[in-house]
Motif scaffolding. Structure first.
Motif, PDB file in Angstrom:
ATOM      1  N   ALA A  27       0.846  -1.193   0.000  1.00 32.76           N
ATOM      2  CA  ALA A  27       0.000   0.000   0.000  1.00 32.76           C
ATOM      3  C   ALA A  27       0.879   1.239   0.000  1.00 32.76           C
ATOM      4  N   TYR A  39      -8.512  11.344  -3.087  1.00 36.83           N
ATOM      5  CA  TYR A  39      -8.050   9.970  -2.852  1.00 36.83           C
ATOM      6  C   TYR A  39      -8.835   8.985  -3.716  1.00 36.83           C
ATOM      7  N   ALA A  40     -10.135   9.175  -3.809  1.00 36.49           N
ATOM      8  CA  ALA A  40     -10.962   8.296  -4.639  1.00 36.49           C
ATOM      9  C   ALA A  40     -10.522   8.383  -6.099  1.00 36.49           C
ATOM     10  N   ARG A  43      -7.321   6.378  -6.567  1.00 40.23           N
ATOM     11  CA  ARG A  43      -7.577   4.931  -6.577  1.00 40.23           C
ATOM     12  C   ARG A  43      -8.042   4.443  -7.938  1.00 40.23           C
ATOM     13  N   GLU A  44      -8.805   5.252  -8.638  1.00 44.37           N
ATOM     14  CA  GLU A  44      -9.307   4.874  -9.969  1.00 44.37           C
ATOM     15  C   GLU A  44      -8.180   4.764 -10.993  1.00 44.37           C
ATOM     16  N   SER A  47      -3.042   0.990  -9.626  1.00 49.97           N
ATOM     17  CA  SER A  47      -3.260  -0.401  -9.225  1.00 49.97           C
ATOM     18  C   SER A  47      -2.713  -0.703  -7.827  1.00 49.97           C
ATOM     19  N   PRO A  49      -2.638  -0.401  -3.879  1.00 47.40           N
ATOM     20  CA  PRO A  49      -3.608  -0.013  -2.848  1.00 47.40           C
ATOM     21  C   PRO A  49      -3.213   1.292  -2.156  1.00 47.40           C
ATOM     22  N   ILE A  50      -4.232   2.055  -1.768  1.00 45.26           N
ATOM     23  CA  ILE A  50      -4.035   3.321  -1.075  1.00 45.26           C
ATOM     24  C   ILE A  50      -4.517   3.172   0.364  1.00 45.26           C
ATOM     25  N   CYS A  69     -10.022   4.697  -0.084  1.00 44.65           N
ATOM     26  CA  CYS A  69      -8.850   3.897   0.253  1.00 44.65           C
ATOM     27  C   CYS A  69      -9.168   2.405   0.219  1.00 44.65           C
ATOM     28  N   ASP A  70      -8.093   1.629   0.224  1.00 47.56           N
ATOM     29  CA  ASP A  70      -8.193   0.169   0.227  1.00 47.56           C
ATOM     30  C   ASP A  70      -7.981  -0.416   1.616  1.00 47.56           C
TER      31      ASP A  70
END
Length: 170
Positions: A27, A39-40, A43-44, A47, A49-50, A69-70
């Motif tokens: 991450a 942040y969203a 993420r898009e 690849s 993870p955030i 976030c992931d």
């Protein structure tokens, strides 16, 4: 990879992060100042993870709603940490316990809280034992191959080292 909100703009961060894709990175934590919509968007486009670091329930709920976030680096005392993990778990988010250079008693409390939360499956930052000459415990937890044992017995299952307390008092 903890960037401690180093990048001001998502575009600057993404230019850097794209170069890291393909490596075994679990991450990237806090790449930009906390703005859940940004942040969203990150993420898009990425690849990797955030992760977001927080101890605020409202931040977790906002991150869930926006898909920001992931996973989460959660902080706080035992009760707060477990409560935050329950919120994250309801949304299927994994977590870890962040910390600093705590002494043995606080590290032990973290170990107990981690063990009590099923979604705390990412390696946590319980590192005080690596930084200190002595953790002030005569009976405490052990760490072997990266795994801490949860002490058993009354209370936290630890005992203070009275001689060490005298030696290290200031």
């Amino acid at each position: 990879v903890d960037l401690n909100r180093h990048y001001e703009k998502p575009e600057e961060f993404l230019h850097f992060a794209k170069q890291l894709e393909g490596f075994n990175i679990k991450a990237i934590e806090d790449p930009i100042p906390h703005d859940l919509e940004k942040y969203a968007g990150i993420r898009e486009k990425l690849s990797i993870p955030i992760a977001i670091t927080t101890s605020a329930p409202t931040m977790i709920i906002g991150a869930i709603k926006t898909g920001a976030c992931d996973c989460l680096n959660l902080n706080g005392d035992m009760r707060t940490f477990v409560r935050l993990c329950k919120i994250a778990d309801a949304a299927g988010l994994r977590a870890w316990h962040g910390s600093g250079s705590e002494m043995g008693v606080r590290d032990t409390s973290f170990i107990h809280a981690i063990a009590a939360t099923p979604n705390c499956t990412i390696a946590s930052d319980v590192i005080g034992h690596l930084l200190r000459e002595h953790n002030l415990l005569s009976k405490g937890y052990t760490v072997k191959n990266g795994y801490a044992t949860v002490p058993t017995g009354p209370g936290l299952g630890i005992e203070l080292d009275e001689d060490a307390l005298k030696k290290y008092s200031v």
